[in-house]
Design an enzyme around this catalytic site. Structure first.
Site, PDB file in Angstrom:
ATOM      1  N   SER A  11       0.937  -1.337  -0.078  1.00  0.00           N
ATOM      2  CA  SER A  11       0.119   0.040   0.139  1.00  0.00           C
ATOM      3  C   SER A  11       0.790   1.214  -0.028  1.00  0.00           C
ATOM      4  CB  SER A  11      -0.863   0.053   1.316  1.00  0.00           C
ATOM      5  OG  SER A  11       0.051  -0.032   2.445  1.00  0.00           O
ATOM      6  N   CYS A  73       2.656  -7.107   1.795  1.00  0.00           N
ATOM      7  CA  CYS A  73       1.513  -6.117   2.666  1.00  0.00           C
ATOM      8  C   CYS A  73       0.870  -7.224   3.281  1.00  0.00           C
ATOM      9  CB  CYS A  73       0.637  -5.460   1.604  1.00  0.00           C
ATOM     10  SG  CYS A  73      -0.616  -4.556   2.414  1.00  0.00           S
ATOM     11  N   GLU A 152       5.028   5.806   8.175  1.00  0.00           N
ATOM     12  CA  GLU A 152       5.033   6.816   6.755  1.00  0.00           C
ATOM     13  C   GLU A 152       5.704   8.087   6.951  1.00  0.00           C
ATOM     14  OE1 GLU A 152       3.772   5.870   3.384  1.00  0.00           O
ATOM     15  OE2 GLU A 152       4.033   3.677   3.606  1.00  0.00           O
ATOM     16  N   CYS A 186       2.644  -6.617   9.892  1.00  0.00           N
ATOM     17  CA  CYS A 186       2.346  -5.758   8.755  1.00  0.00           C
ATOM     18  C   CYS A 186       3.908  -5.169   8.423  1.00  0.00           C
ATOM     19  CB  CYS A 186       1.613  -4.424   9.653  1.00  0.00           C
ATOM     20  SG  CYS A 186       1.645  -2.859   8.329  1.00  0.00           S
ATOM     21  N   HIS A 188       5.328  -2.510   7.601  1.00  0.00           N
ATOM     22  CA  HIS A 188       5.768  -1.450   7.976  1.00  0.00           C
ATOM     23  C   HIS A 188       6.218  -1.502   9.544  1.00  0.00           C
ATOM     24  CE1 HIS A 188       3.250   0.703   5.067  1.00  0.00           C
ATOM     25  NE2 HIS A 188       3.684   1.889   5.382  1.00  0.00           N
TER      26      HIS A 188
HETATM   27  N1  DGL Z   1       2.179  -2.450   4.991  1.00  0.00           N
HETATM   28  C1  DGL Z   1       0.841  -2.796   5.063  1.00  0.00           C
HETATM   29  C2  DGL Z   1       0.444  -4.012   5.762  1.00  0.00           C
HETATM   30  O1  DGL Z   1       1.550  -4.990   5.784  1.00  0.00           O
HETATM   31  C3  DGL Z   1      -0.123  -1.943   5.860  1.00  0.00           C
HETATM   32  C4  DGL Z   1      -0.317  -0.718   5.494  1.00  0.00           C
HETATM   33  C5  DGL Z   1      -1.463  -0.095   5.284  1.00  0.00           C
HETATM   34  O2  DGL Z   1      -2.343  -0.020   6.303  1.00  0.00           O
HETATM   35  O3  DGL Z   1      -1.745   0.387   4.188  1.00  0.00           O
HETATM   36  O4  DGL Z   1      -0.524  -4.525   6.352  1.00  0.00           O
END
Ligand code: DGL
Length: 272
Positions: A11, A73, A152, A186, A188
């Site tokens: 994302s 993701c 982010e 996730c 991130h």
């Molecule tokens: N990087 C995405 C994940 O692994 C999530 C980020 C989002 O909420 O877009 O779930």
């Protein structure tokens, strides 16, 4: 041997934590990365929108003649239907299965924590797989919606007070539950790994889905004859985003650890 690139998407920029591992583990592979920076976050959206976005992201990567697609993701991996993935013209994998397997292998006390976006936690994706792999496992889960904007926006420096506060808010119950393994569900979240590790303590094994997925991909490419031929200069990486490409390098540095070159271009994802 197959010299086409591996397609990776997320994302936003979180999936670059998986690219970092791919570059390290498979330096000879070319990579096309798409980060949907114009529509991030996905994790707070409903299922239909996430699936629609994932379809467009995949269509874009297919237009780049990729040989394999990785949804780096947790949210897409938890939501995109398996039957649709199986019908794609190239192999596809998300990050959930490999991470669940690693967690099942790592836990000694059968108490596993799972954190992720609201969509990931709601889907029960990690839970379902963990229960299948490790009957009797006790799972302690928590959605952490504020972690993605935190990351982010670069609030990840060691000891950052905002990050610390949110980590405490989200992880206090999981720590109190005595888990010995925690899935950072996730892509991130690995940017917060050090601070999360300090909060939950040394005894808790942190599972980074991007890293594990890169490990598994290495074996898969070798077994299926899809690995690239020798490239002494290393594989090229090309980056695409749906918002402005300006400033990509600075952010990419943060996620990739070390920016190893590669152009970044803005594309109109609505056209796919
Ligand atoms: N990087 C995405 C994940 O692994 C999530 C980020 C989002 O909420 O877009 O779930």
């Amino acid at each position: 041997m197959d010299n086409r690139p591996i397609g990776v998407f997320d994302s936003g920029l979180g999936g670059l934590t998986a690219v970092r591992e791919l570059r390290r583990i498979l330096p000879g592979e070319a990579i096309v990365y798409f980060g949907d920076t114009g529509r991030v976050p996905y994790g707070t959206r409903g299922r239909d929108i996430i699936i629609q976005y994932a379809r467009q992201d995949i269509a874009f990567l297919l237009s780049k003649n990729v040989k394999y697609i990785i949804a780096a993701c947790g949210t897409v991996s938890s939501t995109y239907p398996a039957e649709e993935a199986a019908a794609l013209p190239v192999p596809y994998s998300g990050v959930v299965q490999a991470a669940a397997q690693a967690a099942a292998a790592a836990t000694r006390n059968g108490r596993v924590g799972v954190i992720g976006t609201p969509a990931t936690i709601r889907s029960g994706s990690y839970e379902t797989r963990l229960r299948a792999l490790c009957p009797g496992v006790q799972i302690f889960k928590r959605a952490c919606p504020m972690f993605v904007p935190l990351v982010e926006n670069g609030y990840v420096n060691d000891g950052n007070p905002v990050a610390r506060l949110l980590i405490e808010e989200y992880l206090t119950d999981i720590r109190a539950a005595g888990v010995d393994t925690l899935i950072l569900g996730c892509t991130h979240y690995p940017l917060l790994k050090k601070m999360i590790g300090e909060f939950v303590g040394d005894g808790v094994r942190l599972i980074d889905p991007g890293r594990i997925t890169a490990d598994v991909l290495k074996d898969t490419l070798a077994e299926t004859g899809l690995a690239a031929g020798p490239r002494p200069q290393g594989g090229q990486a090309q980056y695409y985003v749906s918002d402005t490409a300006e400033g990509f390098q600075a952010s990419a540095d943060l996620f990739l650890g070390e920016y190893r070159g590669g152009t970044c271009e803005q594309i109109a994802i609505d056209k796919y």
